[in-house]
Design a protein around this motif. Structure first.
Motif, mmCIF file in Angstrom:
data_model
loop_
_atom_site.group_PDB
_atom_site.id
_atom_site.type_symbol
_atom_site.label_atom_id
_atom_site.label_comp_id
_atom_site.label_asym_id
_atom_site.label_seq_id
_atom_site.Cartn_x
_atom_site.Cartn_y
_atom_site.Cartn_z
ATOM 1 N N ASN A 34 10.376 -16.085 -25.573
ATOM 2 C CA ASN A 34 9.524 -15.202 -26.357
ATOM 3 C C ASN A 34 10.152 -14.874 -27.709
ATOM 4 O OD1 ASN A 34 7.470 -13.368 -27.054
ATOM 5 N ND2 ASN A 34 8.580 -11.664 -26.120
ATOM 6 N N ALA A 74 5.326 -11.647 -25.185
ATOM 7 C CA ALA A 74 4.376 -11.607 -26.292
ATOM 8 C C ALA A 74 5.064 -11.007 -27.512
ATOM 9 C CB ALA A 74 3.133 -10.790 -25.926
ATOM 10 N N GLY A 105 2.657 -15.931 -27.582
ATOM 11 C CA GLY A 105 2.890 -15.516 -26.208
ATOM 12 C C GLY A 105 3.386 -16.686 -25.385
#
Length: 759
Positions: A153, A601, A625
């Protein structure tokens, strides 16, 4: 007499029955694993009894002589939370009872070194450090760490060329030159070789990857502005005796990772070899150019750990990398290299590295770490050549000293960089080939109380080109309890720029490079707020969430202007400022039924502000994401992993008002699925499908590479102002340009692999 005989018979019968019951004691056996791997030396005990045993090297255990009844069976090991299961045993029964400690691994106590430049528990570090183990990356096997980072991420491997597939690593929207890559804490991967340095590191030799988002210049110096990635290799003494990980794809890719541990006297050596081959010309979009770069790469890595008195540290490692990659027109071969008949981009890379860390033979904890790398690159972009050499030497002496509530780290470092290439712009912008960067730094981690810690540090460097540079840093950690931690970090960063070490678009010759003025070093100011929460249930269920808010302000930001003139890249310091800000969150969950879920995210706003006008950074998404869903069917010894990522639109480099390609990329996603069978003792078999949606960047575009029918611009006609004139053969008024790229150009494909390990 009969009565006496009857009672004797009953007594004998009862005695026989009782002896039969005693003889029919039960047993419990099973195996203990974590992340699919066996866990040795796990204590298995029956509560309220004296029965206890431990697992062997393959994770198996057995408890014998257990009486019938109900029991609580407990599994406990260093680094894991205790796990318990209730069971009922019948007389004479042999019960199979397995333990999966994956959810119980106490990852908050993982040892990390990146945030503070010394080994600390992740829980205790005032700097937030993300840790990723090989098990995470095995969910979607890749031939290099560069590709593997696509599932992290806020971290995105960015391809910068449709033809040769060079790229860099973006962290929180900041481009590759702002990311520092370390191997075992050493700045071994310089900006010239980010993508090459991350290729060829055998994945089987990686212990863990630590990521710090935000400036770390007070400890690591130049280039650690956007963040850093530290690749920690295995300690030789802890590595398996032999390991192999080999897989291929239906694209005709082949990748092999081999690892071998040997012992010579008091030294233990770990040797790793990585070989990657892709020699299949693919042109699914029918533009007569290769969709994917062809590569032939070999890397050899060796790490030595020498046993010394009082367990003092001395490690020495080296690596050699050779790579031959090319892309271009499908009928290109090496006879056309550097010519103007058939277009091809051909890159030869030779690189070797040396890394060491030596603890001085004194009572104090003083370490001398050093590294050296030599990178030679011989490239041809059509008829343009780029021949470069970079040598980086680094030495650092640190003293780790605790005085009551203060934990000091005092150090001095010297970095030497030699860089030369055959471009005129390098002579214009960087006449000095030798750059010296001596520095000193002091860091004090102050324990105000068991739950409150403050870290303060400052670094002074003298750059032989740019003079004095100061970078302060501060951090605060509030440990609310064992499961909740709040961290606040702030600091400054700096970066000395050499544009040709970082921008592929400047090298291809597709655009003219213009350097408006003498470039000044960039300076940044950063603040980061991080919250971490971990929750464990007695039944093995686990939930975790980590959120961060970040803000970075840039002075003297170096901007490559692609918009003013479509045939030029104009480099200059921004007459204004730039800002990178955003929010990021990671959520992970593990249930005791074998289901695991990891979701990340990031929302980011990366823009420049000049003369009151805000402009979004090119090739930077606002939202991204990623996810990894894993489920283990224990009865079948089968694991299922579904991974993917999602990106919002990003602004793309067009060549002019008539360019028919989209100005913004669409929302796009790469998704994969993998099945892993672990029923063999030493083998793992895995297979799956990559890019399930069969997405490629050319979807919705008339073409990706501009001017692919005229890569040497032989038919391009200019007007009196130097602008390209639309003609019958060139209706959109375009020149050749392969830099319109924002994602991988590989279609759906299958893969199959095998892992073999001898502990």
């Amino acid at each position: 007499m009969k009565t006496l005989f009857m009672w004797a018979f009953i007594a004998i019968l009862l005695l026989i029955c009782s002896l039969s019951v005693v003889a029919q004691t039960a047993s419990i056996r099973g195996r203990v694993i974590s992340e699919g791997d066996p866990v040795p030396l796990v204590n298995i005990s029956l509560a309220s009894t004296g029965l206890v045993t431990s697992t062997d090297s393959a994770g198996f255990y057995e408890l014998t002589g257990v009486q019938a009844g109900s029991y609580k069976v407990q599994a406990s090991a260093v680094g894991f939370k205790k796990m318990a299961k209730m069971t009922f045993l019948k007389a004479g029964e042999s019960l199979r009872l397995d333990f999966d400690l994956s959810n119980f691994q106490n990852d908050l106590n993982e040892v990390v070194v990146t945030g503070t430049l010394k080994e600390v528990n992740r829980l205790e570090s005032p700097v937030p450090v993300e840790v990723y183990t090989p098990a995470f990356f095995r969910k979607n096997p890749t031939p290099s760490i560069f590709d593997a980072l696509q599932n992290v991420n806020g971290v995105r491997p960015q391809l910068n060329c449709n033809i040769c597939n060079t790229g860099d690593i973006h962290i929180n929207g900041l481009e590759g030159p702002y990311t520092m890559i370390l191997i075992d804490g050493m700045p071994i991967v310089s900006s010239l070789s980010t993508v090459y340095g991350l290729s060829g590191i055998p994945n089987s030799l990686v212990e863990q990857i630590e990521i710090v988002k935000g400036p770390a210049s007070s400890l690591y110096g130049s280039e650690a502005v956007g963040g850093l990635i530290n690749i920690i290799t295995k300690k030789p003494q802890n590595a398996p005796l032999f390991s192999a990980d080999i897989f291929g794809t239906t694209y005709a890719e082949f990748n092999a990772d081999l690892g071998l541990k040997t012992k010579v006297g008091k030294a233990t050596a770990l040797t790793g070899v990585n070989y990657y081959k892709f020699g299949n010309v693919v042109d699914h979009n029918h533009d007569h150019f290769t969709d994917v770069t062809l590569q032939d790469r070999i890397s050899v890595f060796q790490k030595w750990n020498l046993q010394r008195k009082e367990n003092r540290l001395f490690t020495l490692a080296g690596r050699y990398l050779y790579e031959d990659r090319w892309g271009g027109e499908t009928n290109w071969n090496k006879s056309y290299r550097g010519g103007d008949q058939v277009y091809g981009e051909s890159i030869y890379t030779k690189r070797w590295e040396l890394i060491g860390n030596y603890q001085l033979p004194v009572k104090e904890k003083i370490f001398f770490a050093f590294s050296y790398n030599n990178h030679d690159q011989d490239s041809r972009y059509g008829d343009k050549s780029y021949i470069a050499t970079q040598k980086v030497g680094f030495g650092q002496l640190t003293w780790d000293k605790k005085i009551k509530a203060h934990d000091f780290l005092i150090g001095t470092a010297l970095r030497y960089t030699y860089y030369d290439d055959n471009t005129a712009a390098t002579e214009l912008n960087n006449p000095a080939k030798n750059i010296w960067l001596p520095g000193i730094f002091v860091q004090d981690e102050i324990s105000l109380s068991p739950n409150h810690t403050v870290l303060a540090g400052i670094r002074y460097d003298y750059n032989s080109l740019h003079g004095n540079i100061m970078t302060p840093r501060a951090a605060y950690k509030w440990k609310l309890n064992e499961q909740n931690i709040l961290r606040l970090n702030a600091g400054t960063g700096f970066r000395v720029v050499n544009i040709f070490t970082e921008d592929h678009a400047a090298l291809t010759g597709a655009r003219e490079v213009v350097i408006a003025t003498k470039l000044k070093p960039e300076k940044t100011y950063n603040v980061n707020l991080n919250f971490l929460r971990k929750m464990y249930a007695n039944d093995g269920t686990y939930f975790g969430i980590e959120t961060s808010a970040f803000y970075t302000y840039f002075n003297n930001r170096i901007i490559g202007d692609f918009d003013t003139d479509p045939n030029k890249i104009i480099y200059d310091n921004l007459d204004g400022y730039a800002v990178s800000k955003g929010l990021t969150a990671n959520f992970d969950m593990a249930l005791n039924n074998g289901l695991k879920l990891v979701i990340g995210a990031t929302y980011q706003d990366v823009a420049t502000f000049e003369h009151g006008i805000k402009k979004q950074q090119i090739l930077t998404e606002k939202f991204s994401g990623n996810w990894a869903v894993s489920y283990r069917l224990k009865a079948l010894d089968l694991g299922i992993d579904y991974t993917g990522n999602l990106y919002s639109p990003m602004r793309l480099p067009l060549l002019g008002p008539l360019d028919p390609r989209k100005e913004f990329s669409p929302v796009w996603s790469i998704q994969n699925i993998q099945f892993t069978y672990t029923g063999f003792e030493c083998f793992e078999l895995y297979a799956g499908i990559k890019n399930l949606l069969n997405w490629t960047p050319n979807r919705g575009n008339p073409f990706i590479i501009a001017g692919s029918n005229d890569p040497f611009d032989k038919q391009v006609i200019y007007d009196e102002y130097g602008k390209v004139k639309p003609t019958e053969n060139n209706p959109y008024g375009l020149t050749f340009d392969p830099n319109y790229v924002f994602g991988p150009n590989q279609n759906i494909r299958g893969f199959f692999g095998i892992r073999y390990t001898i502990k």
